[in-house]
Motif scaffolding. Structure first.
Motif, PDB file in Angstrom:
ATOM      1  N   PRO A 140       0.835  -1.210   0.000  1.00  0.00           N
ATOM      2  CA  PRO A 140       0.000   0.000   0.000  1.00  0.00           C
ATOM      3  C   PRO A 140       0.862   1.250   0.000  1.00  0.00           C
ATOM      4  O   PRO A 140       1.904   1.305   0.653  1.00  0.00           O
ATOM      5  N   GLU A 141       0.420   2.187  -0.779  1.00  0.00           N
ATOM      6  CA  GLU A 141       1.172   3.436  -0.881  1.00  0.00           C
ATOM      7  C   GLU A 141       1.032   4.227   0.416  1.00  0.00           C
ATOM      8  O   GLU A 141      -0.067   4.411   0.938  1.00  0.00           O
ATOM      9  N   VAL A 142       2.172   4.626   0.927  1.00  0.00           N
ATOM     10  CA  VAL A 142       2.178   5.407   2.163  1.00  0.00           C
ATOM     11  C   VAL A 142       1.971   6.872   1.800  1.00  0.00           C
ATOM     12  O   VAL A 142       2.760   7.460   1.060  1.00  0.00           O
ATOM     13  N   VAL A 143       0.883   7.406   2.274  1.00  0.00           N
ATOM     14  CA  VAL A 143       0.574   8.804   2.002  1.00  0.00           C
ATOM     15  C   VAL A 143       0.987   9.630   3.214  1.00  0.00           C
ATOM     16  O   VAL A 143       0.479   9.435   4.319  1.00  0.00           O
ATOM     17  N   GLU A 144       1.943  10.473   2.995  1.00  0.00           N
ATOM     18  CA  GLU A 144       2.408  11.315   4.087  1.00  0.00           C
ATOM     19  C   GLU A 144       1.463  12.502   4.253  1.00  0.00           C
ATOM     20  O   GLU A 144       1.193  13.230   3.303  1.00  0.00           O
ATOM     21  N   VAL A 145       0.959  12.633   5.459  1.00  0.00           N
ATOM     22  CA  VAL A 145       0.059  13.742   5.765  1.00  0.00           C
ATOM     23  C   VAL A 145       0.884  14.871   6.364  1.00  0.00           C
ATOM     24  O   VAL A 145       1.548  14.700   7.390  1.00  0.00           O
ATOM     25  N   ALA A 146       0.878  15.974   5.669  1.00  0.00           N
ATOM     26  CA  ALA A 146       1.666  17.106   6.138  1.00  0.00           C
ATOM     27  C   ALA A 146       1.036  17.685   7.408  1.00  0.00           C
ATOM     28  O   ALA A 146      -0.158  17.975   7.452  1.00  0.00           O
ATOM     29  N   VAL A 147       1.835  17.792   8.446  1.00  0.00           N
ATOM     30  CA  VAL A 147       1.373  18.364   9.711  1.00  0.00           C
ATOM     31  C   VAL A 147       2.026  19.728   9.874  1.00  0.00           C
ATOM     32  O   VAL A 147       3.253  19.848   9.822  1.00  0.00           O
ATOM     33  N   ALA A 148       1.193  20.735  10.011  1.00  0.00           N
ATOM     34  CA  ALA A 148       1.724  22.089  10.141  1.00  0.00           C
ATOM     35  C   ALA A 148       2.532  22.199  11.429  1.00  0.00           C
ATOM     36  O   ALA A 148       2.075  21.786  12.498  1.00  0.00           O
ATOM     37  N   PRO A 149       3.771  22.720  11.348  1.00  0.00           N
ATOM     38  CA  PRO A 149       4.579  22.863  12.559  1.00  0.00           C
ATOM     39  C   PRO A 149       3.967  23.897  13.506  1.00  0.00           C
ATOM     40  O   PRO A 149       3.283  24.830  13.084  1.00  0.00           O
ATOM     41  N   THR A 150       4.221  23.714  14.792  1.00  0.00           N
ATOM     42  CA  THR A 150       3.685  24.626  15.804  1.00  0.00           C
ATOM     43  C   THR A 150       4.421  25.959  15.750  1.00  0.00           C
ATOM     44  O   THR A 150       5.644  26.002  15.678  1.00  0.00           O
ATOM     45  N   ASP A 151       3.649  27.041  15.776  1.00  0.00           N
ATOM     46  CA  ASP A 151       4.208  28.395  15.775  1.00  0.00           C
ATOM     47  C   ASP A 151       3.470  29.187  16.851  1.00  0.00           C
ATOM     48  O   ASP A 151       2.470  29.853  16.590  1.00  0.00           O
ATOM     49  N   ASP A 160       4.800  34.062  14.326  1.00  0.00           N
ATOM     50  CA  ASP A 160       5.731  34.898  13.566  1.00  0.00           C
ATOM     51  C   ASP A 160       6.209  34.206  12.293  1.00  0.00           C
ATOM     52  O   ASP A 160       7.187  34.628  11.670  1.00  0.00           O
ATOM     53  N   ASN A 161       5.503  33.102  11.926  1.00  0.00           N
ATOM     54  CA  ASN A 161       5.831  32.326  10.718  1.00  0.00           C
ATOM     55  C   ASN A 161       7.154  31.579  10.824  1.00  0.00           C
ATOM     56  O   ASN A 161       7.705  31.142   9.808  1.00  0.00           O
ATOM     57  N   ILE A 162       7.661  31.428  12.029  1.00  0.00           N
ATOM     58  CA  ILE A 162       8.853  30.611  12.276  1.00  0.00           C
ATOM     59  C   ILE A 162       8.435  29.501  13.241  1.00  0.00           C
ATOM     60  O   ILE A 162       7.928  29.780  14.332  1.00  0.00           O
ATOM     61  N   ALA A 163       8.628  28.240  12.817  1.00  0.00           N
ATOM     62  CA  ALA A 163       8.227  27.116  13.667  1.00  0.00           C
ATOM     63  C   ALA A 163       8.977  27.161  14.993  1.00  0.00           C
ATOM     64  O   ALA A 163      10.133  27.596  15.061  1.00  0.00           O
ATOM     65  N   ASP A 164       8.288  26.704  16.047  1.00  0.00           N
ATOM     66  CA  ASP A 164       8.893  26.727  17.379  1.00  0.00           C
ATOM     67  C   ASP A 164      10.237  26.005  17.409  1.00  0.00           C
ATOM     68  O   ASP A 164      11.150  26.400  18.142  1.00  0.00           O
ATOM     69  N   ALA A 165      10.351  24.932  16.595  1.00  0.00           N
ATOM     70  CA  ALA A 165      11.602  24.166  16.599  1.00  0.00           C
ATOM     71  C   ALA A 165      12.776  25.001  16.099  1.00  0.00           C
ATOM     72  O   ALA A 165      13.932  24.737  16.456  1.00  0.00           O
ATOM     73  N   ASP A 166      12.497  26.019  15.273  1.00  0.00           N
ATOM     74  CA  ASP A 166      13.562  26.868  14.721  1.00  0.00           C
ATOM     75  C   ASP A 166      13.578  28.262  15.339  1.00  0.00           C
ATOM     76  O   ASP A 166      14.419  29.091  14.971  1.00  0.00           O
ATOM     77  N   ASP A 167      12.649  28.531  16.254  1.00  0.00           N
ATOM     78  CA  ASP A 167      12.487  29.878  16.808  1.00  0.00           C
ATOM     79  C   ASP A 167      13.397  30.061  18.021  1.00  0.00           C
ATOM     80  O   ASP A 167      13.220  29.409  19.051  1.00  0.00           O
ATOM     81  N   LYS A 168      14.392  30.955  17.889  1.00  0.00           N
ATOM     82  CA  LYS A 168      15.317  31.219  18.991  1.00  0.00           C
ATOM     83  C   LYS A 168      14.849  32.367  19.879  1.00  0.00           C
ATOM     84  O   LYS A 168      15.474  32.632  20.911  1.00  0.00           O
ATOM     85  N   CYS A 169      13.803  33.052  19.465  1.00  0.00           N
ATOM     86  CA  CYS A 169      13.276  34.171  20.253  1.00  0.00           C
ATOM     87  C   CYS A 169      11.769  33.977  20.390  1.00  0.00           C
ATOM     88  O   CYS A 169      10.993  34.412  19.526  1.00  0.00           O
ATOM     89  N   ALA A 170      11.388  33.279  21.445  1.00  0.00           N
ATOM     90  CA  ALA A 170       9.972  32.987  21.640  1.00  0.00           C
ATOM     91  C   ALA A 170       9.211  34.249  22.038  1.00  0.00           C
ATOM     92  O   ALA A 170       9.764  35.184  22.619  1.00  0.00           O
ATOM     93  N   ASN A 171       7.931  34.240  21.696  1.00  0.00           N
ATOM     94  CA  ASN A 171       7.006  35.295  22.117  1.00  0.00           C
ATOM     95  C   ASN A 171       7.403  36.684  21.622  1.00  0.00           C
ATOM     96  O   ASN A 171       7.262  37.678  22.344  1.00  0.00           O
ATOM     97  N   THR A 172       7.904  36.773  20.400  1.00  0.00           N
ATOM     98  CA  THR A 172       8.162  38.099  19.834  1.00  0.00           C
ATOM     99  C   THR A 172       6.828  38.792  19.574  1.00  0.00           C
ATOM    100  O   THR A 172       5.837  38.145  19.221  1.00  0.00           O
TER     101      THR A 172
END
Length: 351
Positions: free
Chosen positions: A187-198, A202-214
């Motif tokens: 069966p073909e594995v369909v990857e479901v895109a999950v929007a990263p948490t922000d 500020d349009n920067i995912a929490d995983a890449d955000d070095k300045c939280a709560n701008t």
């Protein structure tokens, strides 16, 4: 004519029954059959002038189905030939036997097959034949099947060329060939895109955000931190004086306080206070008076909390007239203290 009719009947029976063919099977089988053989044997007994013609009879066979495509069998047939004695001028029956082995190839593993084999016939004397033909078999149940076939026989001893046909019934002691199950694709594995948490939007995912709560009003860089830009900020001061006076009028206190606030906000800045006079009077006096006016403004800044070492005063007298007309209005405009302060401020870039 009898053989031709029988051959046509076999072909029609095979065609009409083809839709009822059973699944291909493997294993041992045994059977019995009715046999018709059209011989063309002349002068088998030369001294008696004996001609041998067609035969009807019965037989038994045993075989093995090796695969969907190949099988082999042993055959025995008891034959009753119609013979003509040319010397006596009458017809009579002659008994005969046929036995041998055949290999069968089942076309596409289906009900139609081709066959070839070798046979020994004992009729008056022994004769060896090679045979080849076609046939059809139809399963009535899982084990029981009927078959019909016709073949050409070529004699090796005397060069006879004959044809024969038979219809039989057989029973297979075996089991259905296991159908090959098609390999089902994974069966073909369909990857479901999950929007990263922000969290701070500020349009920067929490995983890449070095300045939280701008703040939402701030533009941010690729790490989620507020963007800043250099901006020049300035403040100016203009204090005018009556003729031959150096006291600071209260009307300018608010303007001086704004300069004090600017100096406090930017502690690395300094201020140059330039005193001026009109062209009325002696130049040396005007030089002294202009310096006194600048010092008066400086004292007001000090009283507002600005350190003396951040303030420089200079008296320019009548050297830099703002208005060189010789009028009361021009003279009033020239009696002044000026200051211009500027610095670079690092300010936020807004979205």
């Amino acid at each position: 004519m009898k053989l031709k009719s029988l051959t046509i009947a076999i072909a029609l029976a095979a065609t009409s029954a083809s839709t009822f063919a059973a699944d291909k099977e493997e294993g041992f089988y045994i059977g019995a059959f009715g046999d018709y053989y059209d011989a063309s044997w002349k002068n088998m007994r030369a001294q008696a002038g004996l001609d041998v013609n067609e035969s009807t009879g019965w037989g038994v066979e045993a075989g093995y189905r090796f695969s969907d495509y190949w099988s082999a069998r042993l055959e025995y047939a008891d034959m009753d030939f119609n013979a003509f004695d040319k010397v006596a001028g009458n017809r009579n029956s002659i008994d005969g036997e046929r036995y041998g082995i055949d290999a069968l190839y089942h076309l596409n593993g289906g009900p139609f097959y081709g066959l070839f084999g070798i046979k020994e016939m004992d009729v008056v004397d022994d004769n060896t034949f090679l045979n080849a033909g076609v046939g059809y078999q139809h399963f009535i149940t899982d084990g029981l099947f009927v078959n019909a076939e016709t073949a050409v026989y070529q004699g090796l001893d005397r060069g006879y060329t004959d044809v024969g046909a038979k219809i039989g019934i057989n029973y297979l002691f075996g089991q259905n060939s296991a159908p090959v199950e098609p390999v089902k694709p994974a069966p073909e594995v369909v990857e479901v895109a999950v929007a990263p948490t922000d969290s701070d939007n500020d349009n920067i995912a929490d995983a890449d955000d070095k300045c939280a709560n701008t703040p939402m009003t701030d533009a941010v860089d690729g790490t989620g931190c507020t963007l800043y830009e250099d901006k020049e900020v300035t403040v100016s001061l203009l204090v005018t004086f009556p003729n031959n006076a150096s006291a600071v009028s209260t009307q300018y206190l608010n303007d001086i306080e704004k300069v004090s606030a600017f100096l406090k906000e930017y502690p690395d800045t300094t201020v140059l206070l330039e005193g001026h006079t009109s062209s009325v009077g002696k130049a040396t006096y005007n030089k002294w008076l202009s310096k006194k006016r600048a010092d008066a403004v400086a004292e007001q800044l000090v009283s507002d909390g600005i350190a003396k070492d951040r303030i420089t005063t200079v008296g320019l007298g009548e050297e830099r007239l703002k208005n060189d007309a010789n009028t009361k209005a021009a003279n009033a405009e020239n009696r002044r203290v000026e200051a211009h302060i500027k610095t670079i401020k690092n300010v936020k870039v807004l979205r």
